[in-house]
Design a protein around this motif. Structure first.
Motif, PDB file in Angstrom:
ATOM      1  N   THR A 188      28.626  35.055 109.699  1.00  0.00           N
ATOM      2  CA  THR A 188      27.301  34.836 109.349  1.00  0.00           C
ATOM      3  C   THR A 188      27.419  32.956 110.803  1.00  0.00           C
ATOM      4  N   LEU A 189      26.568  33.902 111.225  1.00  0.00           N
ATOM      5  CA  LEU A 189      26.412  31.418 112.479  1.00  0.00           C
ATOM      6  C   LEU A 189      25.080  31.130 112.023  1.00  0.00           C
ATOM      7  N   THR A 190      25.513  29.642 111.527  1.00  0.00           N
ATOM      8  CA  THR A 190      24.452  29.344 111.191  1.00  0.00           C
ATOM      9  C   THR A 190      24.203  27.941 111.716  1.00  0.00           C
ATOM     10  N   ARG A 191      23.062  27.160 111.822  1.00  0.00           N
ATOM     11  CA  ARG A 191      23.257  25.913 112.854  1.00  0.00           C
ATOM     12  C   ARG A 191      22.557  24.976 111.823  1.00  0.00           C
ATOM     13  N   ALA A 192      22.003  23.683 112.540  1.00  0.00           N
ATOM     14  CA  ALA A 192      21.527  22.617 111.505  1.00  0.00           C
ATOM     15  C   ALA A 192      19.816  22.487 111.544  1.00  0.00           C
ATOM     16  N   LYS A 198      18.539  21.794 106.244  1.00  0.00           N
ATOM     17  CA  LYS A 198      19.094  22.524 105.764  1.00  0.00           C
ATOM     18  C   LYS A 198      19.837  23.558 106.848  1.00  0.00           C
ATOM     19  N   TYR A 199      20.533  24.648 106.963  1.00  0.00           N
ATOM     20  CA  TYR A 199      21.046  25.319 107.538  1.00  0.00           C
ATOM     21  C   TYR A 199      20.376  26.405 107.776  1.00  0.00           C
ATOM     22  N   THR A 200      20.070  27.396 109.254  1.00  0.00           N
ATOM     23  CA  THR A 200      19.592  28.205 108.912  1.00  0.00           C
ATOM     24  C   THR A 200      19.799  29.483 109.919  1.00  0.00           C
ATOM     25  N   GLY A 201      20.173  30.789 110.112  1.00  0.00           N
ATOM     26  CA  GLY A 201      20.521  31.009 110.791  1.00  0.00           C
ATOM     27  C   GLY A 201      20.404  31.756 112.466  1.00  0.00           C
ATOM     28  N   TYR A 202      20.697  31.141 113.292  1.00  0.00           N
ATOM     29  CA  TYR A 202      21.315  31.328 114.963  1.00  0.00           C
ATOM     30  C   TYR A 202      20.562  33.023 114.955  1.00  0.00           C
ATOM     31  N   VAL A 203      19.985  33.543 115.082  1.00  0.00           N
ATOM     32  CA  VAL A 203      19.768  34.980 115.586  1.00  0.00           C
ATOM     33  C   VAL A 203      19.538  34.790 117.502  1.00  0.00           C
ATOM     34  N   ALA A 232      23.132  36.804 110.699  1.00  0.00           N
ATOM     35  CA  ALA A 232      24.051  37.848 110.160  1.00  0.00           C
ATOM     36  C   ALA A 232      25.074  38.157 111.106  1.00  0.00           C
ATOM     37  N   LEU A 233      26.783  39.215 111.368  1.00  0.00           N
ATOM     38  CA  LEU A 233      27.386  39.052 112.150  1.00  0.00           C
ATOM     39  C   LEU A 233      27.795  40.238 111.291  1.00  0.00           C
ATOM     40  N   LYS A 234      28.001  41.709 112.740  1.00  0.00           N
ATOM     41  CA  LYS A 234      28.538  42.754 111.454  1.00  0.00           C
ATOM     42  C   LYS A 234      29.153  44.128 112.892  1.00  0.00           C
ATOM     43  N   THR A 235      30.570  44.307 112.705  1.00  0.00           N
ATOM     44  CA  THR A 235      30.470  45.483 113.588  1.00  0.00           C
ATOM     45  C   THR A 235      32.027  45.704 113.050  1.00  0.00           C
ATOM     46  N   THR A 236      32.765  47.040 113.756  1.00  0.00           N
ATOM     47  CA  THR A 236      33.431  47.504 113.506  1.00  0.00           C
ATOM     48  C   THR A 236      34.960  47.529 114.476  1.00  0.00           C
ATOM     49  N   VAL A 237      35.911  47.845 113.840  1.00  0.00           N
ATOM     50  CA  VAL A 237      36.993  47.998 114.547  1.00  0.00           C
ATOM     51  C   VAL A 237      38.347  48.816 114.210  1.00  0.00           C
ATOM     52  N   LYS A 238      39.204  49.243 114.962  1.00  0.00           N
ATOM     53  CA  LYS A 238      39.670  50.367 114.517  1.00  0.00           C
ATOM     54  C   LYS A 238      42.089  49.225 114.039  1.00  0.00           C
ATOM     55  N   ALA A 239      42.164  49.906 113.196  1.00  0.00           N
ATOM     56  CA  ALA A 239      43.288  48.881 112.581  1.00  0.00           C
ATOM     57  C   ALA A 239      44.506  49.310 113.381  1.00  0.00           C
ATOM     58  N   SER A 240      45.261  48.526 114.354  1.00  0.00           N
ATOM     59  CA  SER A 240      46.196  48.950 115.260  1.00  0.00           C
ATOM     60  C   SER A 240      47.471  48.029 114.398  1.00  0.00           C
ATOM     61  N   VAL A 241      47.561  46.418 114.392  1.00  0.00           N
ATOM     62  CA  VAL A 241      48.862  46.013 113.957  1.00  0.00           C
ATOM     63  C   VAL A 241      48.345  45.013 113.327  1.00  0.00           C
TER      64      VAL A 241
END
Length: 268
Positions: A188-192, A198-203, A232-241
């Motif tokens: 999650t990336l938020t900023r002042a 308060k802190y709110t999402g940096y869309v 919100a942040l979300k992504t996928t990668v393949k496990a290698s090492v």
């Protein structure tokens, strides 16, 4: 000597707690014979202000003055000020220190000073608004506290930036993970938000996913994604090492950069 008063500002009666300008001196007969020669704000770096706190920004400055002028705090108050517009005046000072600067004579006609610009976000005494994330002009103020004294403002002493403080986190799962399996990396990336304290999402902000192989010393970029709803942040990668994943935000014209703490992945 601590002086407190009110200086009229464009937005209304803006209380600048450091510098007192009594109503009777609003149009002084003579301003202090002071010329500011150098002002350095925050060591030349952008100012980063949190959501609900006081950010005291260090400032150093020097000035020349008339020979024989008493620059003691009982006679003369000085300090840096930030403003917008063509020039600085008592009517458009927006940000200033809560207390005057502390000055030391370096000759009979020069002085070296240290002071602060105090930014208050959130709460009843807030002087910082979301629209203040921008480039500011730097000036300075000198106030004589004698009966016949007055106020001098000086413009054009440089520029500085004020930016939102940002927060960023990383969570990679599952842990441990089989080689070739899918790793989901969230964050999650938020900023002042200075208006709410308060802190709110940096869309829509671009954020890079980075990886550092176990034993390596630097991160490399895997991909760039944009923050979604509420940052919100979300992504996928393949496990290698084995290694560490983290999100990194390079910053923007209004928001400070930040690297999240990495999350270690053990690949089986």
């Amino acid at each position: 000597m601590r002086i407190r008063a009110t200086v009229a500002a464009v937005t209304g009666a803006l209380a600048l707690s450091a510098f007192v300008v009594p109503a009777a001196q609003a149009a002084p007969a003579a301003a202090p014979d002071v010329t500011f020669t150098k002002v350095t704000v925050n060591n030349g770096k952008p100012i980063v202000a949190r959501a609900a706190a006081t950010t005291s920004v260090p400032v150093t400055y020097t000035f020349k003055h008339a020979a024989g002028l008493d620059i003691g705090s009982d006679n003369l108050l000085t300090g840096p000020a930030l403003y917008v517009g063509a020039s600085l005046s008592v009517d458009n000072i927006r940000l200033i220190g809560d207390e005057p600067g502390t000055c030391t004579a370096t000759s009979s006609t020069t002085a070296s000073c240290k002071g602060f610009i105090d930014l208050h976000a959130g709460g009843d005494e807030a002087n910082l608004r979301n629209t203040d994330a921008r480039t500011w002009k730097v000036g300075a103020v000198a106030i004589s506290t004698t009966d016949e004294g007055g106020v001098k403002t000086q413009s054009g002493l440089g520029t500085t930036q004020i930016k939102f403080h940002s927060k960023l986190n990383t969570d990679a799962t599952p842990e441990p993970v089989r080689k070739g399996a899918t790793i989901t990396v969230k964050g999650t990336l938020t900023r002042a938000n200075w208006d709410t304290g308060k802190y709110t999402g940096y869309v829509n902000a671009p954020v890079t996913l980075q990886f550092k192989k176990k034993g390596a010393t630097t991160f490399t970029t895997v991909k760039t994604i944009k923050a979604g709803a509420a940052g919100a942040l979300k992504t996928t990668v393949k496990a290698s090492v084995d290694g560490t994943y983290r999100y990194a935000f390079a910053g923007s014209s209004t928001t400070a950069p930040i690297n999240a703490v990495g999350d270690v992945i053990d690949v089986k």
